[in-house]
Design an enzyme around this catalytic site. Structure first.
Site, short mmCIF file in Angstrom:
data_model
loop_
_atom_site.label_atom_id
_atom_site.label_comp_id
_atom_site.label_asym_id
_atom_site.label_seq_id
_atom_site.Cartn_x
_atom_site.Cartn_y
_atom_site.Cartn_z
CG ASP A 87 -2.29 0.64 0.90
OD1 ASP A 87 -2.29 1.84 0.57
OD2 ASP A 87 -3.33 -0.04 0.96
CG HIS B 119 -4.52 2.08 -2.00
ND1 HIS B 119 -4.56 2.51 -0.69
CD2 HIS B 119 -5.79 2.23 -2.47
CE1 HIS B 119 -5.80 2.90 -0.39
NE2 HIS B 119 -6.57 2.74 -1.45
CD GLU C 63 -10.09 3.95 -0.76
OE1 GLU C 63 -11.00 4.20 0.03
OE2 GLU C 63 -8.92 3.70 -0.39
#
Ligand code: TNX
Length: 625
Positions: free
Chosen positions: A197, A271, A348
């Site tokens: 991440d 990410h 995202e």
């Protein structure tokens, strides 16, 4: 003397036959019948098995029993043991791969299954039938009684998962093993390992050494995630860690011995700041000053799922070299993990840098794309191709539906259940893990006293979850998963605190028949499992004992309603700032809060003893509700 002997005789009779020990199995088995009587473990107890494939579980049980009982119980093949593990010679269809039967009588215990996985679960059930002290790590002198039961048990879903985020906070190999051990006790069979991440890359990739040399380390920061200071120029990145490939193999083996399979996640194309810090050329902006993020604020959230990344954390979908990079990563990941799935994230992903990038714009034009989402779909389809070439299947977060889903992708529905419904209707497999029922990083009780987070999820809500959405063909729902994100978690004990007891609720949701759900009974079992966890040294929350304070505004007045998740607690409160106790007002019905800058204090009691935490809502807290 004679009277005394009769008394002693009667006492022993009462002890061995008179009690029907309460059974507190989590998850609830499919069929459970309790009979008269019990089996008592002694130093003469043996563990037998009928097939070399049972040796692992038999030895595991003997070792566990010997630790707490102090006996020298042996496991051996051939001779029938007083505790017997048998693989069925002819498979019993309804038991499947993970089901088992367990029969205990005054003579012993027999566990049968089609597969060693079922025997492992039979063993977990047997341990939960024994007194809680069986979990002790040192010898306890007591009588070890197994109530007489007949159990037939098998799971409702094949995918019963927990996701552990080791990027935001690194957990050591030993901690991950302990976590696997804990989840396997409650019959979870999948650990989704979120390995990469923005805040750390945790898996050694030998062909790309900077991923861990650079990407696994960030500058030391404390306090609320998202509000921490940016790395300073030249500041040493000293916090973090990663797993070598040898570590990974060790963890996979440890998990397999507990019937846990690991799904690794490499979260792309968003990410990805840790990877970009190591290899800036894989992003559009190629900023050589990119650092592994320590929890600073690099994004803006506008509600409705809209957001903006202030720092580029996305891979460049228009650059062939990015796919070469990913090919290297997935070659090594695929070689390590036996699971058919590799999770590739997809969540995202901010498209703003793509929109400004000439390469991305040229690709969109060439491919006749209208929306930047189609760039992500293009990216995922190429990633699916990479995985397929290595014999792996792609699973991703529900954003992978946007712009067109890759042909054989499986979807993890997290933004509620709508992604899951959409995917299943398109004929894709789904794992249900909605924020609304399965996000165990959320606060589990009163927001002013629980560790800080932006949302809440109580155990009762987890327990109420039904993973098959209405109108969806059940065959597409592989199962479900609780997700433990760790932005705000900086220790293993805190990870345990967030996981239990909500993990127990989810374990029952994913394993037990829908029809067997019973909240009152479940709460009792949870309380007994608290005692068990305490002996074992597993941290857990006790937020279910805290008061739930609802404030309803009516005609400019605040009406207070108090309740608790555990039924039957006594709730006491004050509105004058004094400490509540049994001498204070006992809550009976909703009441009107006096006007003015009032402080409300509430605490729960049971049988005259405090059991919940003190909750204090100051005037400014009350105003916000
Ligand atoms: C959303 S769930 C995320 C994570 C965060 C989590 C915090 C998902 C696929 N993305 O990156 O950690 O919320 O609750």
């Amino acid at each position: 003397m004679k009277k005394l002997l009769i008394f002693v005789f009667l006492l022993s009779f009462v002890r061995s036959y008179g009690q029907t020990p309460q059974i507190n199995l989590i998850p609830q088995p499919v069929l459970l019948k309790q009979n008269e009587g019990s089996y008592q473990l002694t130093n003469e107890t043996t563990v037998g098995f009928n097939n070399p494939l049972c040796g692992n579980v038999a030895a595991m049980l003997a070792g566990k029993l010997n630790t707490s009982t102090g006996f020298a119980i042996q496991s051996m093949q051939g001779k029938p043991g007083s505790i017997e593990f048998d693989l069925n010679k002819v498979a019993v269809e309804k038991l499947g791969k993970e089901g088992y039967t367990l029969v205990s009588t005054s003579k012993g215990v027999t566990i049968t299954a089609n597969d060693p996985a079922g025997l492992f679960y039979g063993m977990q059930t047997l341990l939960q039938l024994l007194p809680k002290e069986i979990e002790s790590r040192s010898t306890v002198n007591m009588s070890w009684v197994v109530p007489a039961v007949e159990i037939t048990d098998y799971p409702r879903f094949g995918w019963r998962g927990i996701m552990l985020d080791v990027s935001r906070n690194f957990f050591t190999k030993e901690e991950v093993k302990k976590y696997i051990d804990e989840i396997s006790r409650y019959k979870f069979n999948t650990l989704h390992w979120h390995l990469t991440d923005d805040n750390g890359w945790r898996i050694e990739i030998k062909s790309l050494p900077k991923l861990t040399e650079v990407g696994a380390w960030r500058v030391p920061r404390y306090g609320q995630f998202g509000q921490r200071a940016e790395p300073k120029q030249g500041e040493a990145a000293t916090v973090g860690g990663f797993y070598t490939q040898a570590d990974i193999k060790e963890v996979i083996k440890y998990a397999a011995e507990r019937n846990v399979t690991i799904v690794p996640e490499v979260d792309v194309p968003g990410h990805s700041m840790a990877a970009i810090a190591a290899y800036p050329e894989i992003s559009c902006t190629k900023d050589p000053n990119t650092k592994v993020n320590p929890g600073s604020n690099f994004s803006e959230w506008y509600g409705n799922g809209k957001f903006k990344m202030l720092t580029d954390n996305t891979l460049n979908p228009s650059d062939d070299k990015v796919y070469d990079f990913l090919d290297k990563v997935f070659t090594e990941v695929a070689a390590l993990f036996p699971n058919q799935y590799i999770h590739v994230g997809g969540d995202e992903c901010y498209k703003g840098f793509w929109e400004k990038d000439p390469g991305c714009q040229a690709l969109m034009k060439k491919m006749n794309m209208k929306q930047p989402e189609e760039l992500q779909a293009y990216f995922m389809k190429r990633v699916e191709g990479i995985l397929k070439a290595k014999g792996k299947k792609l699973i991703g977060w529900d954003e992978i539906l946007e712009g067109g889903i890759a042909p054989e992708a499986t979807v993890m529905s997290w933004r509620g259940i709508k992604g899951g419904i959409e995917a299943a209707k398109l004929g894709h497999y789904v794992v249900m893990t909605p924020t609304t029922f399965a996000y165990i990083d959320y606060q589990q009780g009163e927001q002013t006293i629980e560790p800080l987070l932006y949302a809440g999820l109580r155990m009762s809500k987890c327990y109420s979850y039904e993973p098959i959405p209405e109108g969806v063909d059940a065959k597409y729902i592989l199962g479900g998963q609780g997700n433990l994100w760790t932005e705000q978690i900086s220790s293993f004990t805190h990870a345990e605190y967030m996981t239990w007891p909500r993990g127990w609720a989810l374990s029952e949701v994913f394993w037990s028949p829908k029809e067997s759900k019973n909240w009152d009974n479940f709460v009792q079992k949870v309380e007994k499992n608290f005692d068990r966890a305490d002996i074992e040294g597993i941290n857990h929350a006790v937020a279910i004992y805290d008061a739930i304070i609802a404030v309803n505004k009516k005609d400019g007045k605040s009406i207070i309603t108090l309740s608790s998740e555990v039924p039957g607690l006594d709730i006491y409160y004050t509105v004058d700032g004094s400490m509540p106790s049994t001498y204070s007002q006992k809550y009976v019905n909703s009441f009107e809060l006096p006007e003015g800058p009032v402080t409300l204090r509430v605490v729960t009691y049971r049988s005259g003893k405090t059991i919940g935490h003190l909750i204090t809502l100051r005037p400014e807290d009350l105003k916000k509700r």
